[in-house]
Design an enzyme around this catalytic site. Structure first.
Site, PDB file in Angstrom:
ATOM      1  CG  HIS A  86      31.395  41.475  44.888  1.00 30.68           C
ATOM      2  ND1 HIS A  86      30.850  40.561  44.030  1.00 30.68           N
ATOM      3  CD2 HIS A  86      32.037  40.763  45.850  1.00 30.68           C
ATOM      4  CE1 HIS A  86      31.114  39.336  44.460  1.00 30.68           C
ATOM      5  NE2 HIS A  86      31.837  39.440  45.557  1.00 30.68           N
TER       6      HIS A  86
ATOM      7  CB  SER B  51      30.701  39.167  48.627  1.00 33.56           C
ATOM      8  OG  SER B  51      31.022  38.613  49.890  1.00 33.56           O
TER       9      SER B  51
ATOM     10  CE  LYS C 184      34.782  38.583  43.695  1.00 33.37           C
ATOM     11  NZ  LYS C 184      34.751  37.134  43.781  1.00 33.37           N
TER      12      LYS C 184
HETATM   13  C1  LIG Z   1      34.525  41.007  48.916  1.00 29.18           C
HETATM   14  C2  LIG Z   1      35.481  40.089  48.244  1.00 29.18           C
HETATM   15  N1  LIG Z   1      36.791  40.354  48.329  1.00 29.18           N
HETATM   16  C3  LIG Z   1      37.705  39.564  47.733  1.00 29.18           C
HETATM   17  C4  LIG Z   1      37.322  38.444  47.024  1.00 29.18           C
HETATM   18  C5  LIG Z   1      38.372  37.585  46.408  1.00 29.18           C
HETATM   19  O1  LIG Z   1      38.495  37.842  45.043  1.00 29.18           O
HETATM   20  P1  LIG Z   1      39.060  36.715  44.064  1.00 29.18           P
HETATM   21  O2  LIG Z   1      37.917  35.833  43.712  1.00 29.18           O
HETATM   22  O3  LIG Z   1      39.624  37.498  42.940  1.00 29.18           O
HETATM   23  O4  LIG Z   1      40.107  35.968  44.838  1.00 29.18           O
HETATM   24  C6  LIG Z   1      35.981  38.133  46.897  1.00 29.18           C
HETATM   25  C7  LIG Z   1      35.565  36.942  46.109  1.00 29.18           C
HETATM   26  O5  LIG Z   1      35.004  36.013  46.591  1.00 29.18           O
HETATM   27  C8  LIG Z   1      35.033  38.967  47.527  1.00 29.18           C
HETATM   28  O6  LIG Z   1      33.727  38.688  47.451  1.00 29.18           O
END
Ligand SMILES: Cc1ncc(COP(=O)(O)O)c(C=O)c1O
Length: 393
Positions: A210, A182, A241
């Protein structure tokens, strides 16, 4: 008078202020869009994860409104007591079909999907072999599991293999990577990690937060992108997202999903989604299946913007996705760059320690399918002007 036992928090905050790392939350005045108003300032928005513009897609909006009218605003319970509605099950069936897996379970967020899954499928006698830049939710889940955590250098599948080779084969071993990282926008070495998992009999898990809606056919994720169907045991995706609403899910075997129904703590102990959220997610899957031009546009915009930043001479790391970091080094410089870009009409979030390493602070950009070329060119011009004045390029 009672002494404030939380005084140390203010001391910590003062220290962040001295270091130039204190952040005020920016407030979005209206809808989450490619051109938006934050803090009453109109900006080209390069900070959302709204990859396909689905937060305001008419089909999702209508579906959410319809569900609210017919089913109410809340589910009123956790899934395992009275909070499983037919629409929750419909979403899980659709996701399983979409991901080509036997079953899927939806969690309240991607965070809880990762943390709830890792912490429940492993225990204290087991091992977790994890990329050093994996998401915080994986790290928290790993800690909660009480398994032994072994970290391999970023994207280094050979190092992962060396670690796995030294682990007791009679123990459960989970090999885990983000599909897309991310903060850097690069891809995990999923094919190579699957080879290691196959060779040593590890559980293979990917966090496709992502990649959901971005990589693979119709946005099915990195397993589809690399054609690794059947070789990744646990696929996590997010609905927060590119899918534009909220939630996370796990796709995998029927046994995995039923186990999570019984053991994953966020599933057991936290209320399920309001019907509007489930309905919006269902509509989003329809959109992914019927409007592939959105993903095409996302990638056209990505190539244009990434190419523009590189041409200007910014250090954009090794990104292969719509996330493009502009790495500047020092935290305070990243925050200044972000602030000056904002003043110039571009919102690109500054990110420093502890989210990224101390010497790798950056401004992170994310383009979406709904940015126009004019907006992206405007942003590139602002990056050129501010980047030069700060000596970044
Ligand atoms: C790599 C990654 N995994 C999981 C998440 C968590 O997802 P959510 O925003 O749906 O809780 C994020 C979000 O920040 C992320 O970037």
């Amino acid at each position: 008078m009672r002494a404030d036992p939380l005084r140390y928090l203010s001391v910590e905050l003062d220290s962040l202020k001295t270091q130039g790392l204190y952040r005020r939350l920016r407030v979005l005045d209206g809808e989450q869009k490619a051109h938006a108003s934050f803090d009453h300032t109109s900006v080209v928005n390069l900070s959302s994860n709204n990859y396909l513009g689905l937060t305001t897609h008419p089909k999702l909006r209508e579906a959410a409104l319809d569900a609210t009218r017919t089913l109410g605003v809340g589910s009123g319970s956790v899934r395992t007591i009275a909070g499983t509605m037919e629409i929750h099950l419909e979403l899980e069936r659709r996701l399983a079909t979409f991901k080509h897996t036997e079953a899927a379970v939806v969690f309240q967020s991607g965070f809880t999907a990762n943390a709830g899954t890792v912490s429940s499928i492993l225990g204290k006698d087991d091992f977790i072999v994890s990329d050093e830049l994996n998401h915080a939710s994986i790290i928290d889940g790993a800690r909660l599991s009480r398994a032994t955590i072994k970290v391999f250098p970023h994207r280094d599948a050979k190092a992962a293999r060396n670690i796995v080779e030294g682990l007791p084969p009679d123990r459960r071993r989970l090999l885990i990577t983000d599909g897309v990282f991310s903060m850097d926008g690069d891809l995990g070495p999923l094919p190579e990690l699957c080879d290691v998992a196959d060779e040593f009999g590890c559980i293979m898990m990917v966090d496709d937060a992502h990649a959901s809606g971005v990589f693979g056919r119709n946005g099915r994720g990195t397993v589809d992108h690399f054609n690794l169907h059947g070789r990744v045991d646990v696929q996590v995706g997010t609905l927060s997202k590119a899918v534009g609403a909220l939630g996370g899910y796990v796709a995998g075997s029927r046994a995995l999903i039923e186990f999570l129904y019984h053991r994953a703590r966020p599933f057991l102990f936290s209320t399920s989604h309001p019907p509007a959220v489930a309905a919006a997610c269902l509509a989003a899957i329809d959109v992914l299946e019927t409007e592939p031009q959105l993903i095409q546009r996302l990638w056209d915009n990505t190539r244009f913007f990434k190419g523009g930043l590189a041409e200007l001479g910014f250090n954009t790391g090794a990104s292969e996705s719509p996330i493009t970091p502009v790495i500047v080094g020092e935290g305070a410089l990243a925050m200044t760059l972000s602030d000056q870009l904002f003043a110039a009409g571009v919102f690109a979030q500054g990110i420093g320690f502890p989210t990224v390493a101390r010497d790798k602070a950056r401004v992170r950009t994310i383009v979406t399918a709904t940015h126009t070329r004019e907006e992206l060119q405007f942003a590139l011009d602002a990056f050129a002007k501010v980047g030069r004045s700060l000596g970044v390029i």
